[in-house]
Enzyme design. Structure first.
Site, PDB file in Angstrom:
ATOM      1  N   LYS A 136       1.979  -3.256   7.570  1.00  0.00           N
ATOM      2  CA  LYS A 136       2.358  -3.369   5.878  1.00  0.00           C
ATOM      3  C   LYS A 136       3.613  -3.092   5.903  1.00  0.00           C
ATOM      4  O   LYS A 136       4.517  -3.871   4.985  1.00  0.00           O
ATOM      5  CB  LYS A 136       1.464  -2.553   5.046  1.00  0.00           C
ATOM      6  CG  LYS A 136      -0.201  -3.159   4.903  1.00  0.00           C
ATOM      7  CD  LYS A 136      -0.309  -4.505   4.444  1.00  0.00           C
ATOM      8  CE  LYS A 136      -0.153  -4.685   3.161  1.00  0.00           C
ATOM      9  NZ  LYS A 136      -0.326  -6.076   2.314  1.00  0.00           N
TER      10      LYS A 136
ATOM     11  N   THR B 212       0.967  -1.269  -0.065  1.00  0.00           N
ATOM     12  CA  THR B 212       0.122  -0.004   0.150  1.00  0.00           C
ATOM     13  C   THR B 212       0.892   1.200  -0.006  1.00  0.00           C
ATOM     14  O   THR B 212       2.052   1.203   0.504  1.00  0.00           O
ATOM     15  CB  THR B 212      -1.009   0.151   1.162  1.00  0.00           C
ATOM     16  OG1 THR B 212      -1.387   1.204   1.428  1.00  0.00           O
ATOM     17  CG2 THR B 212      -0.169  -0.226   2.606  1.00  0.00           C
ATOM     18  N   ASP B 213       0.223   2.363  -0.311  1.00  0.00           N
ATOM     19  CA  ASP B 213       0.872   3.588  -0.310  1.00  0.00           C
ATOM     20  C   ASP B 213       1.061   4.215   1.125  1.00  0.00           C
ATOM     21  O   ASP B 213       1.728   5.172   1.327  1.00  0.00           O
ATOM     22  CB  ASP B 213       0.199   4.854  -1.252  1.00  0.00           C
ATOM     23  CG  ASP B 213      -1.213   5.113  -0.933  1.00  0.00           C
ATOM     24  OD1 ASP B 213      -1.487   4.408   0.197  1.00  0.00           O
ATOM     25  OD2 ASP B 213      -1.996   5.825  -1.532  1.00  0.00           O
ATOM     26  N   GLU B 214       0.320   3.622   1.943  1.00  0.00           N
ATOM     27  CA  GLU B 214       0.147   4.010   3.409  1.00  0.00           C
ATOM     28  C   GLU B 214       1.679   3.763   4.184  1.00  0.00           C
ATOM     29  O   GLU B 214       1.922   4.283   5.359  1.00  0.00           O
ATOM     30  CB  GLU B 214      -1.084   3.558   4.060  1.00  0.00           C
ATOM     31  CG  GLU B 214      -2.409   3.655   3.408  1.00  0.00           C
ATOM     32  CD  GLU B 214      -3.447   3.396   4.450  1.00  0.00           C
ATOM     33  OE1 GLU B 214      -3.266   3.329   5.687  1.00  0.00           O
ATOM     34  OE2 GLU B 214      -4.480   3.695   3.981  1.00  0.00           O
TER      35      GLU B 214
ATOM     36  N   TYR C 261      -1.930  -0.558  11.025  1.00  0.00           N
ATOM     37  CA  TYR C 261      -1.970  -1.158   9.681  1.00  0.00           C
ATOM     38  C   TYR C 261      -0.963  -0.883   8.955  1.00  0.00           C
ATOM     39  O   TYR C 261      -0.319  -1.681   8.557  1.00  0.00           O
ATOM     40  CB  TYR C 261      -3.554  -0.650   9.023  1.00  0.00           C
ATOM     41  CG  TYR C 261      -3.544  -1.197   7.414  1.00  0.00           C
ATOM     42  CD1 TYR C 261      -3.640  -2.454   6.925  1.00  0.00           C
ATOM     43  CD2 TYR C 261      -3.345   0.022   6.384  1.00  0.00           C
ATOM     44  CE1 TYR C 261      -3.464  -2.794   5.560  1.00  0.00           C
ATOM     45  CE2 TYR C 261      -3.292  -0.367   5.020  1.00  0.00           C
ATOM     46  CZ  TYR C 261      -3.272  -1.544   4.707  1.00  0.00           C
ATOM     47  OH  TYR C 261      -3.271  -1.852   3.382  1.00  0.00           O
TER      48      TYR C 261
HETATM   49  P1  NAD Z   1      -9.432  -7.409   2.110  1.00  0.00           P
HETATM   50  O1  NAD Z   1      -9.564  -7.119   3.577  1.00  0.00           O
HETATM   51  O2  NAD Z   1     -10.829  -7.013   1.437  1.00  0.00           O
HETATM   52  O3  NAD Z   1      -9.099  -8.919   1.636  1.00  0.00           O
HETATM   53  C1  NAD Z   1      -8.202  -9.408   2.530  1.00  0.00           C
HETATM   54  C2  NAD Z   1      -8.400 -11.192   2.114  1.00  0.00           C
HETATM   55  O4  NAD Z   1      -7.314 -11.716   2.936  1.00  0.00           O
HETATM   56  C3  NAD Z   1      -9.657 -11.450   2.560  1.00  0.00           C
HETATM   57  O5  NAD Z   1     -10.243 -12.594   1.887  1.00  0.00           O
HETATM   58  C4  NAD Z   1      -9.268 -12.422   3.953  1.00  0.00           C
HETATM   59  O6  NAD Z   1      -9.983 -13.552   4.314  1.00  0.00           O
HETATM   60  C5  NAD Z   1      -7.879 -12.809   3.638  1.00  0.00           C
HETATM   61  N1  NAD Z   1      -6.911 -13.141   4.763  1.00  0.00           N
HETATM   62  C6  NAD Z   1      -6.897 -12.285   5.818  1.00  0.00           C
HETATM   63  N2  NAD Z   1      -5.880 -12.636   6.539  1.00  0.00           N
HETATM   64  C7  NAD Z   1      -5.631 -14.141   6.052  1.00  0.00           C
HETATM   65  C8  NAD Z   1      -4.753 -14.911   6.657  1.00  0.00           C
HETATM   66  N3  NAD Z   1      -4.162 -15.057   7.839  1.00  0.00           N
HETATM   67  N4  NAD Z   1      -4.452 -16.084   5.749  1.00  0.00           N
HETATM   68  C9  NAD Z   1      -5.113 -16.299   4.581  1.00  0.00           C
HETATM   69  N5  NAD Z   1      -6.167 -15.361   3.931  1.00  0.00           N
HETATM   70  C10 NAD Z   1      -6.051 -14.330   4.908  1.00  0.00           C
HETATM   71  O7  NAD Z   1      -8.456  -6.650   1.525  1.00  0.00           O
HETATM   72  P2  NAD Z   1      -8.029  -5.891  -0.001  1.00  0.00           P
HETATM   73  O8  NAD Z   1      -8.633  -4.520   0.184  1.00  0.00           O
HETATM   74  O9  NAD Z   1      -8.556  -6.696  -0.886  1.00  0.00           O
HETATM   75  O10 NAD Z   1      -6.539  -5.655  -0.063  1.00  0.00           O
HETATM   76  C11 NAD Z   1      -5.610  -6.850  -0.573  1.00  0.00           C
HETATM   77  C12 NAD Z   1      -4.395  -6.381  -0.312  1.00  0.00           C
HETATM   78  O11 NAD Z   1      -4.134  -5.142  -1.006  1.00  0.00           O
HETATM   79  C13 NAD Z   1      -3.917  -6.175   1.036  1.00  0.00           C
HETATM   80  O12 NAD Z   1      -2.689  -6.651   1.150  1.00  0.00           O
HETATM   81  C14 NAD Z   1      -3.991  -4.541   1.367  1.00  0.00           C
HETATM   82  O13 NAD Z   1      -2.711  -4.086   2.140  1.00  0.00           O
HETATM   83  C15 NAD Z   1      -3.480  -4.313  -0.043  1.00  0.00           C
HETATM   84  N6  NAD Z   1      -3.978  -2.842  -0.519  1.00  0.00           N
HETATM   85  C16 NAD Z   1      -5.427  -2.685  -0.356  1.00  0.00           C
HETATM   86  C17 NAD Z   1      -5.842  -1.332  -1.039  1.00  0.00           C
HETATM   87  C18 NAD Z   1      -7.212  -1.003  -0.855  1.00  0.00           C
HETATM   88  O14 NAD Z   1      -7.576   0.082  -1.375  1.00  0.00           O
HETATM   89  N7  NAD Z   1      -8.029  -1.921  -0.587  1.00  0.00           N
HETATM   90  C19 NAD Z   1      -4.823  -0.560  -1.610  1.00  0.00           C
HETATM   91  C20 NAD Z   1      -3.565  -1.083  -1.799  1.00  0.00           C
HETATM   92  C21 NAD Z   1      -3.132  -2.025  -1.248  1.00  0.00           C
HETATM   93  O1  DAU Z   2      -4.091   3.976   0.395  1.00  0.00           O
HETATM   94  C1  DAU Z   2      -4.365   2.485   0.266  1.00  0.00           C
HETATM   95  C2  DAU Z   2      -5.208   2.203   1.730  1.00  0.00           C
HETATM   96  O2  DAU Z   2      -6.542   2.488   1.152  1.00  0.00           O
HETATM   97  C3  DAU Z   2      -5.146   0.550   1.461  1.00  0.00           C
HETATM   98  O3  DAU Z   2      -3.845   0.124   1.942  1.00  0.00           O
HETATM   99  C4  DAU Z   2      -6.245   0.087   2.756  1.00  0.00           C
HETATM  100  O4  DAU Z   2      -6.363  -1.210   2.745  1.00  0.00           O
HETATM  101  C5  DAU Z   2      -7.549   0.668   2.458  1.00  0.00           C
HETATM  102  O5  DAU Z   2      -8.439   0.394   3.479  1.00  0.00           O
HETATM  103  C6  DAU Z   2      -7.596   2.274   2.221  1.00  0.00           C
HETATM  104  O6  DAU Z   2      -7.290   2.944   3.451  1.00  0.00           O
HETATM  105  P1  DAU Z   2      -8.013   4.309   4.007  1.00  0.00           P
HETATM  106  O7  DAU Z   2      -8.190   4.273   5.422  1.00  0.00           O
HETATM  107  O8  DAU Z   2      -7.633   5.597   2.938  1.00  0.00           O
HETATM  108  O9  DAU Z   2      -9.448   3.755   3.257  1.00  0.00           O
HETATM  109  P2  DAU Z   2     -11.067   4.102   3.917  1.00  0.00           P
HETATM  110  O10 DAU Z   2     -12.075   3.699   2.744  1.00  0.00           O
HETATM  111  O11 DAU Z   2     -11.176   3.432   5.288  1.00  0.00           O
HETATM  112  O12 DAU Z   2     -11.034   5.504   4.198  1.00  0.00           O
HETATM  113  C7  DAU Z   2     -10.862   6.474   3.057  1.00  0.00           C
HETATM  114  C8  DAU Z   2     -10.815   7.946   3.556  1.00  0.00           C
HETATM  115  O13 DAU Z   2     -12.223   8.003   4.014  1.00  0.00           O
HETATM  116  C9  DAU Z   2     -10.101   8.033   4.924  1.00  0.00           C
HETATM  117  O14 DAU Z   2      -9.514   9.509   4.716  1.00  0.00           O
HETATM  118  C10 DAU Z   2     -10.876   7.949   5.910  1.00  0.00           C
HETATM  119  C11 DAU Z   2     -12.207   8.462   5.444  1.00  0.00           C
HETATM  120  N1  DAU Z   2     -13.702   7.803   6.206  1.00  0.00           N
HETATM  121  C12 DAU Z   2     -13.747   6.420   6.110  1.00  0.00           C
HETATM  122  C13 DAU Z   2     -14.646   5.899   6.608  1.00  0.00           C
HETATM  123  C14 DAU Z   2     -14.824   4.017   6.665  1.00  0.00           C
HETATM  124  C15 DAU Z   2     -14.392   8.595   6.385  1.00  0.00           C
HETATM  125  O15 DAU Z   2     -14.476   9.953   6.377  1.00  0.00           O
HETATM  126  N2  DAU Z   2     -15.601   7.988   6.994  1.00  0.00           N
HETATM  127  C16 DAU Z   2     -15.746   6.760   7.025  1.00  0.00           C
HETATM  128  O16 DAU Z   2     -16.852   5.952   7.594  1.00  0.00           O
END
Ligand code: NAD
Ligand code: DAU
Length: 357
Positions: free
Chosen positions: A163, A133-135, A159
């Site tokens: 990561k 992630t970019d975080e 989180y």
């Molecule tokens: P998600 O939470 O929707 O899915 C995670 C999946 O991993 C789920 O299916 C869960 O059951 C599985 N999992 C969790 N713990 C596990 C374990 N110990 N063993 C096997 N499986 C397990 O997450 P996502 O949003 O699909 O993100 C996927 C990946 O991409 C993550 O590594 C996250 O850090 C990264 N990522 C997410 C975003 C985003 O915006 N969602 C952006 C950048 C990077």
């Molecule tokens: O940047 C990549 C990341 O983006 C991934 O690594 C994470 O897995 C993914 O969850 C996401 O993280 P964020 O914290 O940015 O996503 P989230 O959707 O939780 O929140 C997006 C923005 O919206 C953040 O600034 C918080 C805000 N927010 C979120 C929720 C859930 C609100 O204002 N209200 C809310 O109820």
């Protein structure tokens, strides 16, 4: 030839597996623990596809990993498995340490012994792609340049710290043991199959249910948003041609404050599913207590992946968000199924203390 995907029943992983099988003949073994975020329903379209096999299990289970690797002999592993929600990491970091750090460690160790025993030709072509992630780069001020791959890691949440730790482990396994790794650091994804705890699907679901749309703080935190299909195509490019040991930033060139995203969702819903009273969904917006340690701004400089691998996002935000909202309108049953049970407790935990600002 076959690939092993971990976390392929979650949001991005499921999109990736579906997308992979539309673009390749190569089968997928999908290892997923099916936590609250992993859903069989998300893979329903693959029910009769013999090229997909879901194995329910933990990336931290070394015995299971050894068995899967020796049975299926994958040519690549793509690691999506993680705990991914920042707010949950604030309320309960232990699962993040266990899966994101220890789980990645066990996966790396299992891969290392499998890879070391491969014949030379297969050893050369094996890949371990870690999805991150970019975080990990921390938070930007409004005037700062976007994150490049050489930005220092400055994670601010449990989180992002977990990561960042996993990214460091992946890097170390390459430098110390020669494991052929690739890492991607991507910005916020949106699209079909995202669990409705994240901003875009949560706001959509709350709007339709007549509930408040909770905006943390002043709503001016900025994220870069990328359509999930574009993330999948970027991962495929990196897997095919990425340079070993390198990291690639992936982003949408699409920075937006949260409040603008929420306004856009409301406007689309006003058009596609107007409220019965004729009022705008914007009336449901409620400013609530901020997330502790809330990163102000993320921005991705995605020039390296474009320069070296010729990848750029294909979807515009206008078209991607419209597709996404349509998908949620057409898949209300999916939303209802994945948010039943324990999810209701989570909503209580996260939002009950956030009185309106
Ligand atoms: P998600 O939470 O929707 O899915 C995670 C999946 O991993 C789920 O299916 C869960 O059951 C599985 N999992 C969790 N713990 C596990 C374990 N110990 N063993 C096997 N499986 C397990 O997450 P996502 O949003 O699909 O993100 C996927 C990946 O991409 C993550 O590594 C996250 O850090 C990264 N990522 C997410 C975003 C985003 O915006 N969602 C952006 C950048 C990077
Ligand atoms: O940047 C990549 C990341 O983006 C991934 O690594 C994470 O897995 C993914 O969850 C996401 O993280 P964020 O914290 O940015 O996503 P989230 O959707 O939780 O929140 C997006 C923005 O919206 C953040 O600034 C918080 C805000 N927010 C979120 C929720 C859930 C609100 O204002 N209200 C809310 O109820």
């Amino acid at each position: 030839m076959l690939i092993l995907v971990t976390g392929g029943a979650g949001f991005i992983g499921a999109n990736f597996v579906i997308d992979w099988l539309e673009n390749h003949d190569e089968p997928v073994i999908n290892l997923d623990k099916l936590t609250y975020a992993g859903n069989r329903d998300s893979l329903a379209s693959l029910a009769n596809n013999s090229k997909h096999q879901l194995v329910v299990g933990d990336i931290g289970d070394r015995a299971l990993l050894d068995t899967l690797l020796s049975q299926h002999r994958p040519r690549a592993i793509i690691n999506f498995a993680a705990e991914s929600h920042v707010d949950r990491s604030i309320h309960g970091p232990i699962d993040f340490i266990n899966t994101n750090i220890l789980g990645t460690f066990h996966l790396l160790e299992a891969c290392r012994s499998y890879w070391q025993a491969l014949p030379a030709a297969k050893k050369d072509t094996f890949r371990f792609l870690h999805v991150s992630t970019d975080e990990v780069y921390g938070s930007l001020e409004a005037s700062d340049a976007a994150f490049t791959e050489s930005n220092p890691f400055q994670p601010n949440s449990p989180y992002s710290a977990s990561k960042a730790a996993s990214d460091h482990l992946v890097r170390a396994w390459h430098h110390t043991y020669g494991l052929p790794v690739l890492t991607t650091n991507c910005s916020n994804n949106y699209g079909p199959l995202q669990f409705p705890e994240k901003l875009i699907p949560l706001v959509t679901a709350n709007a339709l249910a007549g509930k408040p749309l909770p905006i943390y703080g002043d709503g001016m935190n900025v994220r870069d948003w990328l359509y999930v299909g574009d993330h999948c195509s970027a991962i495929r490019r990196v897997l095919a041609d990425g340079k070993l040991g390198e990291t690639y930033n992936i982003g949408g060139w699409n920075e937006q404050p949260n409040i603008d995203i929420v306004h856009m969702i409301c406007d689309l819903l006003d058009e596609m599913r107007p409220r019965v009273d004729g009022a705008s969904y914007r009336q449901q917006i409620t400013f609530v207590k901020d997330r502790p340690g809330h990163d102000r701004r993320y921005a991705i400089d995605a020039r390296k992946i474009e320069r070296e691998l010729g990848w750029r996002p294909a979807e515009t935000f206008a078209s991607g968000i419209r597709k996404t909202i349509s998908w949620y309108l057409e898949h209300q049953e999916w939303v209802e199924r994945v948010t039943s049970g324990a999810y209701r407790q989570w909503i209580d935990t996260n939002y009950s203390e956030r009185t309106s600002a």
